[in-house]
Design an enzyme around this catalytic site. Structure first.
Site, PDB file in Angstrom:
ATOM      1  N   ASP A  44       0.776  -1.247   0.000  1.00 33.67           N
ATOM      2  CA  ASP A  44       0.000   0.000   0.000  1.00 33.67           C
ATOM      3  C   ASP A  44       0.810   1.302   0.000  1.00 33.67           C
ATOM      4  O   ASP A  44       1.760   1.429   0.772  1.00 33.67           O
ATOM      5  CB  ASP A  44      -0.853   0.097   1.268  1.00 33.67           C
ATOM      6  N   GLU A 226     -10.473  -2.310   4.534  1.00 28.94           N
ATOM      7  CA  GLU A 226      -9.126  -1.825   4.847  1.00 28.94           C
ATOM      8  C   GLU A 226      -8.942  -0.440   4.228  1.00 28.94           C
ATOM      9  O   GLU A 226      -9.706  -0.031   3.354  1.00 28.94           O
ATOM     10  CB  GLU A 226      -8.066  -2.761   4.256  1.00 28.94           C
TER      11      GLU A 226
HETATM   12  C1  FRU Z   1      -3.857  -3.605   2.837  1.00 32.95           C
HETATM   13  C2  FRU Z   1      -3.203  -4.035   4.122  1.00 32.95           C
HETATM   14  C3  FRU Z   1      -3.538  -3.073   5.236  1.00 32.95           C
HETATM   15  C4  FRU Z   1      -2.406  -3.261   6.201  1.00 32.95           C
HETATM   16  C5  FRU Z   1      -1.245  -3.499   5.270  1.00 32.95           C
HETATM   17  C6  FRU Z   1      -0.213  -4.450   5.786  1.00 32.95           C
HETATM   18  O1  FRU Z   1      -3.213  -4.060   1.704  1.00 32.95           O
HETATM   19  O2  FRU Z   1      -3.593  -5.351   4.465  1.00 32.95           O
HETATM   20  O3  FRU Z   1      -4.804  -3.265   5.807  1.00 32.95           O
HETATM   21  O4  FRU Z   1      -2.203  -2.143   7.019  1.00 32.95           O
HETATM   22  O5  FRU Z   1      -1.779  -3.997   4.059  1.00 32.95           O
HETATM   23  O6  FRU Z   1       0.896  -4.487   4.964  1.00 32.95           O
END
Ligand code: FRU
Length: 500
Positions: A44, A226
């Site tokens: 992300d 998320e």
């Molecule tokens: C989304 C996610 C988020 C988390 C991160 C962990 O892709 O699962 O929810 O903070 O990636 O790398």
């Protein structure tokens, strides 16, 4: 003797440095118009903030390997959102856990008190994921922490009293996106909590109180919610609130995707203006899309260009994952419903090296002359709604077909025979997106990079992003149309690499 050995060592180092300088960003599949880290794993985009002429991009980063692992915040900066410089890692995991996704804000009035002698602090708000607490099934292993920077985002100091927001007992309790809410003169944190979004309020970014929640009955729920985002978009002088909620899995084409709601927000609750499920990108490979803070009314979104279904398997090396193109968000109304449109930012036009416009196409099949390797941008205009498609292929018989199917009123991206698809059964195939626009004319823009295609149709009402891994770059371009003169104009703009 020692001197000779050390000179030899320096020599070797210099050779390897110059070799890597020559090969870095020229590797097979390396995106040429998208940001990707020099090496290792990225997911992300995080903490995107514009401050004093610099666009900061932080990102979920594992500097130790090409797969997901202990999360850090990597960092890159840009003056134009097109050319990027990777910076040293901004945040490292600590005893409270890995550094998961989150946001960053400019704190101009120093509400946090982190600024000394008139300094303006940048404050990052992120989730800390405690793996041993997760293994012990505590249900409180994700908590929110903060860090601040007093040197314009170069280095970050973690707050001594972290975490600032403790988990009330929810397994998925993460990805804080913080904004200044002017009517309430307070900070609002939008947080993903399994199947809903929670709002917290704070006067100083350190003390947080629950303000409300967005109920779990709305939108798509095929997976965990998320990376949310909450912001205003201008709608001809009046403002509309947009709540973005990423979801994994449960996207329209399988796996992870970005949905959104339009509506009103009063500091406590968000009320959607319709009951539709709406997507910012229908393709398989845009996820965790959120927007930059600190950029005034401009809302620019960036997504991670992958899908959790196969992100850890895609055949790239020595890095894994790139971001989408930065996209400027705006609103359009269709049949009384508000939709968020995303179009690539204008600054990408600075990459154009040559443009070739072909007028209206007579024959049902038309092949463009010469070798046309990515990166390029293609613009097709039609004012007659009929099926048409674009095929990008190579001499190995590998191809990607992108088009519009009139009968089902859908755009599509077919990568069934695009090259290396075997690393995941979910990768090959055809992916569809509805045409939302009702006008009889269509404009589509296709951005092709070494290992991706992004389709923007009808002013960004329908968007699709898809990865591809051909054995040899596609160098042929052909169009086909259901009738003659369906395609009224086709413009091919060659683009130069952002790493040049
Ligand atoms: C989304 C996610 C988020 C988390 C991160 C962990 O892709 O699962 O929810 O903070 O990636 O790398």
């Amino acid at each position: 003797m020692m001197k000779r050995i050390s000179r030899l060592l320096v020599g070797c180092l210099m050779i390897s440095a110059s070799m890597s300088a020559q090969t870095l960003y020229h590797e097979v599949y390396r995106p040429q118009i998208h940001f990707s880290p020099q090496a290792n794993w990225m997911n992300d985009p995080n903490g995107m903030v514009y401050y004093q002429g610099t666009w900061h991009l932080f990102f979920q980063y594992y500097p130790g390997a090409m797969h997901w692992g202990p999360m850090h915040w990597g960092h890159a900066t840009s003056k134009d959102l097109v050319h990027w410089q990777q910076q040293p890692v901004a945040l490292y995991p600590d005893s409270l856990g890995f550094i998961f996704s989150g946001s960053a804000v400019v704190d101009p009035h120093n509400t946090s008190g982190f600024g000394k002698a008139g300094q303006v602090p940048l404050v990052a708000i992120f989730t800390q994921h405690d793996t041993s607490a997760a293994k012990a099934l505590t249900h409180t292993f994700q908590n929110q922490s903060i860090a601040y920077s007093l040197d314009s985002g170069r280095t970050w100091i973690k707050y001594a009293d972290n975490p600032v927001l403790k988990n009330p007992g929810i397994d998925d309790f993460r990805d804080p996106k913080v904004m200044w809410y002017a009517p309430g003169k307070e900070w609002i944190m939008t947080l993903a909590a399994h199947d809903r979004v929670l709002f917290y309020a704070s006067p100083d970014l350190k003390n947080w109180e629950k303000a409300g929640e967005f109920d779990a009955t709305r939108g798509a729920h095929g997976g965990v919610w998320e990376c949310p985002d909450l912001f205003l978009l201008d709608d001809h002088g009046k403002s509309v609130w947009v709540l973005v909620v990423n979801i994994n899995p449960g996207g329209p084409n399988g796996g992870s995707a970005t949905q959104y709601f339009t509506g009103t927000f009063n500091g406590h609750s968000f009320t959607p203006s319709d009951t539709l499920v709406k997507w910012l990108d229908f393709g398989p490979d845009e996820y965790a899309g959120v927007t930059w803070s600190g950029a005034g009314d401009k809302r620019i979104m960036l997504g991670w260009m992958s899908n959790w279904v196969y992100a850890n398997q895609v055949p790239t090396s020595p890095w894994r994952s790139a971001n989408t193109l930065p996209r400027l968000l705006s609103l359009q109304h269709i049949n009384g419903i508000s939709y968020v449109c995303s179009m690539p930012i204008k600054a990408l036009d600075t990459l154009v090296t040559a443009t070739n416009t072909i007028g209206s196409i007579k024959d049902s099949q038309y092949k463009l002359a010469g070798d046309i390797p990515a990166p390029y941008m293609l613009h097709i205009h039609t004012n007659r709604l009929a099926s048409f498609s674009l095929t990008c292929s190579n001499d190995q018989g590998e191809k990607v077909v992108i088009g519009f199917d009139k009968q089902t009123n859908r755009y599509y991206l077919n990568r069934a025979q695009s090259g290396n698809t075997g690393f995941s059964p979910a990768f090959g195939g055809t992916f569809y997106a509805p045409r939302i626009a009702t006008s009889p004319s269509t404009d589509i823009y296709v951005y092709a990079d070494a290992s991706s295609f992004e389709l923007f149709a009808d002013g960004g009402l329908t968007v699709m992003t898809g990865l591809v891994f051909p054995q040899k770059p596609y160098n042929h371009l052909a169009v086909s149309q259901d009738g003659n003169k369906v395609i009224q104009s086709l413009t091919l703009s060659k683009l130069k690499s952002i790493w040049e």
